[in-house]
Each structure stands twice: as C-alpha cells, then as structure tokens.
Enzyme design. Structure first.
Site, mmCIF file in Angstrom:
data_model
loop_
_atom_site.group_PDB
_atom_site.id
_atom_site.type_symbol
_atom_site.label_atom_id
_atom_site.label_comp_id
_atom_site.label_asym_id
_atom_site.label_seq_id
_atom_site.Cartn_x
_atom_site.Cartn_y
_atom_site.Cartn_z
ATOM 1 N N ASP A 12 3.794 -3.526 1.933
ATOM 2 C CA ASP A 12 2.438 -4.270 1.469
ATOM 3 C C ASP A 12 2.472 -4.490 -0.058
ATOM 4 O OD1 ASP A 12 1.856 -4.213 4.260
ATOM 5 O OD2 ASP A 12 0.572 -2.279 3.822
ATOM 6 N N LYS A 15 5.643 -8.925 -0.583
ATOM 7 C CA LYS A 15 6.902 -9.317 -0.513
ATOM 8 C C LYS A 15 6.661 -10.642 0.131
ATOM 9 C CE LYS A 15 7.731 -5.819 2.350
ATOM 10 N NZ LYS A 15 6.798 -5.247 1.986
ATOM 11 N N ASN A 37 6.177 -4.412 12.921
ATOM 12 C CA ASN A 37 5.406 -3.564 12.166
ATOM 13 C C ASN A 37 5.170 -4.215 10.655
ATOM 14 O OD1 ASN A 37 8.268 -3.580 11.474
ATOM 15 N ND2 ASN A 37 8.217 -1.053 11.109
ATOM 16 N N GLY A 39 3.832 -6.886 8.329
ATOM 17 C CA GLY A 39 2.885 -8.067 7.837
ATOM 18 C C GLY A 39 3.010 -8.526 6.621
ATOM 19 N N HIS A 40 3.544 -10.034 6.726
ATOM 20 C CA HIS A 40 3.723 -10.499 5.344
ATOM 21 C C HIS A 40 2.798 -11.793 5.026
ATOM 22 C CE1 HIS A 40 8.177 -8.907 5.352
ATOM 23 N NE2 HIS A 40 7.159 -7.884 5.135
ATOM 24 N N GLN A 221 8.683 -3.396 5.110
ATOM 25 C CA GLN A 221 8.387 -2.056 4.825
ATOM 26 C C GLN A 221 8.630 -1.834 3.212
ATOM 27 O OE1 GLN A 221 10.133 -2.120 8.104
ATOM 28 N NE2 GLN A 221 8.231 -2.867 8.472
HETATM 29 P P1 GDP Z 1 3.807 -7.589 2.259
HETATM 30 O O1 GDP Z 1 3.776 -6.891 3.433
HETATM 31 O O2 GDP Z 1 4.503 -7.076 1.222
HETATM 32 O O3 GDP Z 1 4.079 -9.018 2.345
HETATM 33 O O4 GDP Z 1 2.330 -7.703 1.757
HETATM 34 P P2 GDP Z 1 0.933 -7.842 2.355
HETATM 35 O O5 GDP Z 1 1.016 -9.323 2.714
HETATM 36 O O6 GDP Z 1 0.916 -6.778 3.568
HETATM 37 O O7 GDP Z 1 -0.207 -7.543 1.295
HETATM 38 C C1 GDP Z 1 -0.210 -7.890 0.430
HETATM 39 C C2 GDP Z 1 -1.696 -8.435 0.060
HETATM 40 O O8 GDP Z 1 -1.990 -8.803 -1.199
HETATM 41 C C3 GDP Z 1 -1.901 -9.956 1.168
HETATM 42 O O9 GDP Z 1 -3.084 -10.099 1.454
HETATM 43 C C4 GDP Z 1 -1.642 -11.041 -0.126
HETATM 44 O O10 GDP Z 1 -2.212 -11.979 -0.112
HETATM 45 C C5 GDP Z 1 -2.276 -10.207 -1.469
HETATM 46 N N1 GDP Z 1 -1.566 -10.532 -2.732
HETATM 47 C C6 GDP Z 1 -0.262 -10.751 -2.848
HETATM 48 N N2 GDP Z 1 0.156 -10.819 -4.252
HETATM 49 C C7 GDP Z 1 -1.084 -10.537 -4.861
HETATM 50 C C8 GDP Z 1 -1.620 -10.868 -6.320
HETATM 51 O O11 GDP Z 1 -0.792 -10.688 -7.113
HETATM 52 N N3 GDP Z 1 -2.893 -10.681 -6.257
HETATM 53 C C9 GDP Z 1 -3.843 -10.406 -5.512
HETATM 54 N N4 GDP Z 1 -5.123 -10.167 -5.756
HETATM 55 N N5 GDP Z 1 -3.343 -10.323 -3.835
HETATM 56 C C10 GDP Z 1 -2.190 -10.599 -3.842
HETATM 57 P P1 IMO Z 2 5.346 -4.508 5.644
HETATM 58 O O1 IMO Z 2 6.759 -5.168 5.699
HETATM 59 C C1 IMO Z 2 3.006 -0.850 5.191
HETATM 60 C C2 IMO Z 2 4.225 2.156 8.122
HETATM 61 C C3 IMO Z 2 3.047 2.690 9.033
HETATM 62 C C4 IMO Z 2 3.441 4.154 9.152
HETATM 63 C C5 IMO Z 2 5.051 4.004 9.079
HETATM 64 C C6 IMO Z 2 5.959 4.070 10.451
HETATM 65 O O2 IMO Z 2 4.284 -5.203 5.929
HETATM 66 O O3 IMO Z 2 5.165 -3.952 3.852
HETATM 67 P P2 IMO Z 2 6.460 2.462 12.375
HETATM 68 O O4 IMO Z 2 5.546 1.336 12.870
HETATM 69 O O5 IMO Z 2 7.263 1.396 11.329
HETATM 70 O O6 IMO Z 2 6.979 3.255 13.075
HETATM 71 O O7 IMO Z 2 5.610 2.846 11.277
HETATM 72 O O8 IMO Z 2 5.579 3.089 8.372
HETATM 73 N N1 IMO Z 2 4.827 0.983 8.007
HETATM 74 C C7 IMO Z 2 4.303 0.109 7.107
HETATM 75 N N2 IMO Z 2 3.136 0.152 5.967
HETATM 76 N N3 IMO Z 2 3.745 -1.854 5.450
HETATM 77 C C8 IMO Z 2 4.800 -2.210 6.278
HETATM 78 O O9 IMO Z 2 5.531 -3.398 6.533
HETATM 79 C C9 IMO Z 2 4.873 -1.138 7.379
HETATM 80 N N4 IMO Z 2 5.597 -1.012 8.473
HETATM 81 C C10 IMO Z 2 5.297 0.021 8.949
HETATM 82 O O10 IMO Z 2 1.963 2.550 8.621
HETATM 83 O O11 IMO Z 2 3.141 4.927 8.148
HETATM 84 MG MG MG Z 3 2.502 -5.911 4.738
#
Ligand code: GDP
Ligand code: IMO
Ligand code: MG
Length: 420
Positions: A12, A15, A37, A39-40, A221
């Site tokens: 998270d 990416k 798993n 969530g981008h 991840q």
């Molecule tokens: P990912 O799994 O690495 O793609 O990240 P996620 O989407 O799960 O979580 C990142 C969260 O931070 C999302 O809600 C994005 O919209 C938000 N986000 C990404 N870059 C920034 C930033 O520079 N500032 C803020 N405030 N939010 C951001």
């Molecule tokens: P993105 O790509 C954050 C965590 C789960 C758990 C562990 C194992 O959005 O960054 P799994 O379902 O893979 O067996 O879970 O890994 N986990 C993540 N945490 N971002 C993710 O993906 C994750 N994918 C799995 O919360 O701790």
């Molecule tokens: Mg994510």
C-alpha cells in the site's frame, strides 16, 4: 529493457498511482506476482479506481497490459474488474493479455484460506482471504490449474480432482460453509476469461523486448511481505522483490534496468505481524486519519508508524533499488515533529540489520527526530519550492538507505508528483 516499480514496505505504498503516472512512457505494463490481495488505487479523470488483478497501465490506450505467469488469478475478481474498466471506455479485449501459465484461484482456495485463518485463531496471518496462500501452495505442490488448461478438454477433470483434494482438507478443518454460490459465479467468470487474450507470456514479452519496446513490471504487496525476505510467517506467498520479475514474467535478469522502489514518507501495515515503528497512540491515529489509512482491498484500518530506515535499507539492498519514490509526503504536512527509525534495540544492543525473525524478540526502535515543515505542500509542483525541512528529511533518508529519493508524491492525484 524492463523497469520495475515495487513496494519497499508492507504494501500500500501507492504503487498504483506511481505505475499509472509512469505508464505513458512504457509500451507494456506487466504484473508479475500476487493476486487479488492487491488493491492499487488510481484516479482517472478525478474518478477513484481500485485495481486488484489488472495492471495499473490499463487506462492508457497505447499501453499493453499483461498478467504474468507469476500471478494467481481469480476469474471472478477479474471479470468484475473488466466490467468496471469497460464501463470507463477501455477495451480490455484489445489491450489486456494473460499468460497461459498464470495459476487460477478456485473457490475452494478461498475457503481454505478462511479455514486456515480460523484455525490459527490469535496467531492468524491476517490474510486478505482471497485464497492466495492455498493457490500458491497448489502451484509449488504441482496441483494447480493454469489459464492455458481452460482451453483444454481435460479442464473439468482437473477441476474435479482438485476440488476433491480440497474438500478433504476442508473436512479436516471442519469447514462447513456452503460455497455453491461461489462456484456458480466462478464458472460464469471462466466463460468470460475464455474470451480474453490468452498468450504464451514469456514469448510475448520477450518479443516486445527484442522489438525495443519498453516494459514496466508492476509489483504487488511490498518487500517486507516477501515469502523469503519478509517478516515470515506474516508475509504473503510470493516473491514480491525484483527477483520475482524474472520468474513471474519469464524475462532474463540481464533485461532488468531501473528498479523504482516506492515507500511512504512514514509506514503502514495491514494484517498481523511485527511492525517495530508502530504507533499505538494519538500520533498513530493522526497518521491514519490524515493519510486515510484504510485497506483498499479489505477496508481494514492500517496500522501506522514512523518510517523504518532499517527495513527500508534492507529492502533497497535485496531489490537493487536504483531510485526511490516517496509517497504521501503531504500526510506529514501537519506534524510539528517527525521521527525516523535508525536502529533496532534488541536485548539492549543497537542493530542496524533486519533480524532473522522479528516475532520472538522484543524490538525497540531507536529514533532520530526532525522538525516538521508545517505547510500545505499539496499544490507544490517544483522541487525548488519544497520546504527546507522536507529536503533535510529526504537527505537524511538518502544517506541512510544508500539510494536516492528521485520523486516525491504530494497527493493522490495523477499530477501530484515532483521530480527531484
Ligand atoms: P498500492 O497498493 O501500493 O497501490 O497503494 P493503495 O492504493 O493500497 O494505497 C495508497 C493510498 O494512498 C491510495 O488511497 C492512494 O490514492 C493514496 N495516495 C497515493 N499517493 C498519495 C500521496 O502522495 N498523498 C496522499 N495523500 N495519498 C496518496
Ligand atoms: P498491495 O499490492 C498490504 C497482507 C495481508 C496479510 C498478508 C498475507 O495493495 O500493496 P495474503 O492475502 O497475501 O495471504 O495476506 O499480506 N497483504 C497486503 N498488505 N497491501 C497488499 O497489497 C497486501 N496483500 C497482502 O494483509 O497481512
Ligand atoms: Mg494496496
């Protein structure tokens, strides 16, 4: 030539946004591991979109998107996501390609994930319950069904055999939930999957490379969730690090060029497991609130804390990171004081290395404090306009981790990124 974007923490890191930002410079964006798993999150014309299975280059018409062999694919999630993307005007039948070697997540994988977590009780991994662990176990156990098998008449026999094997395991777990509805939607989704472009991924991608096309590999991840190098057993079941690109797409290590590591300006983790810099106090709550730290896949509140440079340097080392992207710097705008973790105190001794295991030892983070910048940075567009306190914070991180922060993201929007 293949560049890589991957997470350096526990996932998270942002990416999705970063891949979406860089995608126009690439001909191909490819996911190499993980599954639903992930969530981008990205914003398309101001509209929020969370991608779980489809690579984050999908919204750029001239970019081809590949789901690589290293991914585990849930056809149900894929279908739902394709429907959403299609409603936004994207033709997935034109620019989405799936490797025939990609392993399929079947409904009983999800059931097994749930049953296993229930049995673990207090010591559960905190899995996303998407069936990731069981699906990768069937891959390494050499029982899995792959996308290419869908096109073969033996598919149904393979499915029944796997289903029977899983049922025995589920009986052992005393798992009694009825999964008929999951199976119905699974078979419906398989029909859809059969209409998509299924290719020999390794030839497909290597042909693109030999034609001089630019490929971007998108990690899911984060490095501290890597099956080998993460905080085992609280990890996911794939190699999330740059080495996973080669096995997850079928490309040679010689083709890997830039490795862009994404880190938040602080740190979060969702699910169980060690997190040395976690703040279980008002400051942690403020980070969660300001950063809107709730899981994009499960909605769970993310655990928050200061940036952990011991873990970050380790992640840069095992990935061969050439450039760092620091996201969510704006979340620190309102903080008077900031801290970074520079060492772990274990049994009274300060260490700057990630230990073999982090669950059985007590780790006390050693911090260095910084003055916050206390201004709204979200509309800054040039490096020269960044507050000096932020530059000092970044300089210290650069020196410690031995890799340069080249980009700072200062908001969730596509345009909110500054090149340093
Ligand atoms: P990912 O799994 O690495 O793609 O990240 P996620 O989407 O799960 O979580 C990142 C969260 O931070 C999302 O809600 C994005 O919209 C938000 N986000 C990404 N870059 C920034 C930033 O520079 N500032 C803020 N405030 N939010 C951001
Ligand atoms: P993105 O790509 C954050 C965590 C789960 C758990 C562990 C194992 O959005 O960054 P799994 O379902 O893979 O067996 O879970 O890994 N986990 C993540 N945490 N971002 C993710 O993906 C994750 N994918 C799995 O919360 O701790
Ligand atoms: Mg994510």
């Amino acid at each position: 030539m293949v560049d890589v974007i991957l997470g350096l923490q526990w996932g998270d890191e942002g990416k999705g946004k970063i891949v979406d930002y860089f995608a126009p410079k690439y001909d191909v964006v490819a996911r190499f591991q993980g599954g639903p798993n992930a969530g981008h999150t990205l914003y398309v014309n101001g509209e929020k979109m969370v991608l779980h299975q489809i690579p984050s280059g999908i919204f750029h018409q001239n970019t081809i998107n590949i789901i690589g062999n290293g991914v585990v694919l849930d056809p149900v999630t894929l279908k739902k996501e394709c429907d959403k993307v299609a409603a936004m005007g994207i033709d997935v039948k034109k620019n989405l390609f799936i490797s025939e070697r990609t392993n399929i997540i079947v409904p009983t994988h999800r059931a097994l994930d749930k049953a296993s977590e229930m049995q673990k009780g207090e010591s559960k991994i905190g899995s996303t319950l998407k069936g990731i662990g069981p699906a990768y176990m069937d891959k390494t156990g050499r029982n899995a069904i792959r996308v290419g098998d869908l096109l073969d008449k033996s598919f149904i026999t393979q499915y029944i055999k796997l289903r029977l094997k899983h049922q025995k395991l589920l009986d052992n777990f005393n798992f009694i939930e009825d999964i008929t509805a999951w199976e119905e939607e699974f078979f419906e989704a398989l029909e859809f999957l059969r209409t998509l472009n299924v290719v020999n991924g390794e030839y497909f991608i290597n042909k693109k490379i030999s034609e001089g096309k630019k490929v971007l590999a998108e990690g899911a991840q984060g490095s501290m969730l890597d099956i080998d190098f993460g905080t085992f057993p609280f990890v996911t079941s794939s190699n999330t690090i740059s080495a996973g690109v080669c096995t997850g797409l079928g490309v040679s290590p010689k083709q890997i060029n830039e490795v862009l590591g994404v880190t938040k300006a602080y740190c979060t983790r969702v699910g169980s497991g060690p997190f040395p810099t976690e703040l279980e106090d008002a400051t942690g709550e403020e980070l969660r609130k300001t950063g809107n730290e709730f899981g994009a896949t499960t909605g769970r509140p993310r655990r928050c804390g200061w940036i952990d440079l011991v873990a970050l340097r380790y992640a840069c080392m095992i990935n061969g990171v050439t450039q760092v992207v620091m996201t969510k710097a704006d979340v620190l705008d309102a903080f008077e004081d900031l801290k970074v973790c520079t060492a772990y105190k274990i049994d009274g001794k300060e260490k700057q290395e990630v230990p073999f295991q982090m669950t059985r030892v007590q780790i006390e983070p050693v911090h260095k404090s910084f003055k916050g910048w206390n201004i709204d940075t979200t509309s800054i567009t040039e490096a020269a306009k960044l507050p000096t306190q932020m530059s000092s914070y970044i300089d210290f991180i650069n020196n410690y981790i031995g890799a340069p922060v080249k980009f700072v993201s200062n908001g969730p929007g596509r345009e909110q990124i500054i090149s340093l």
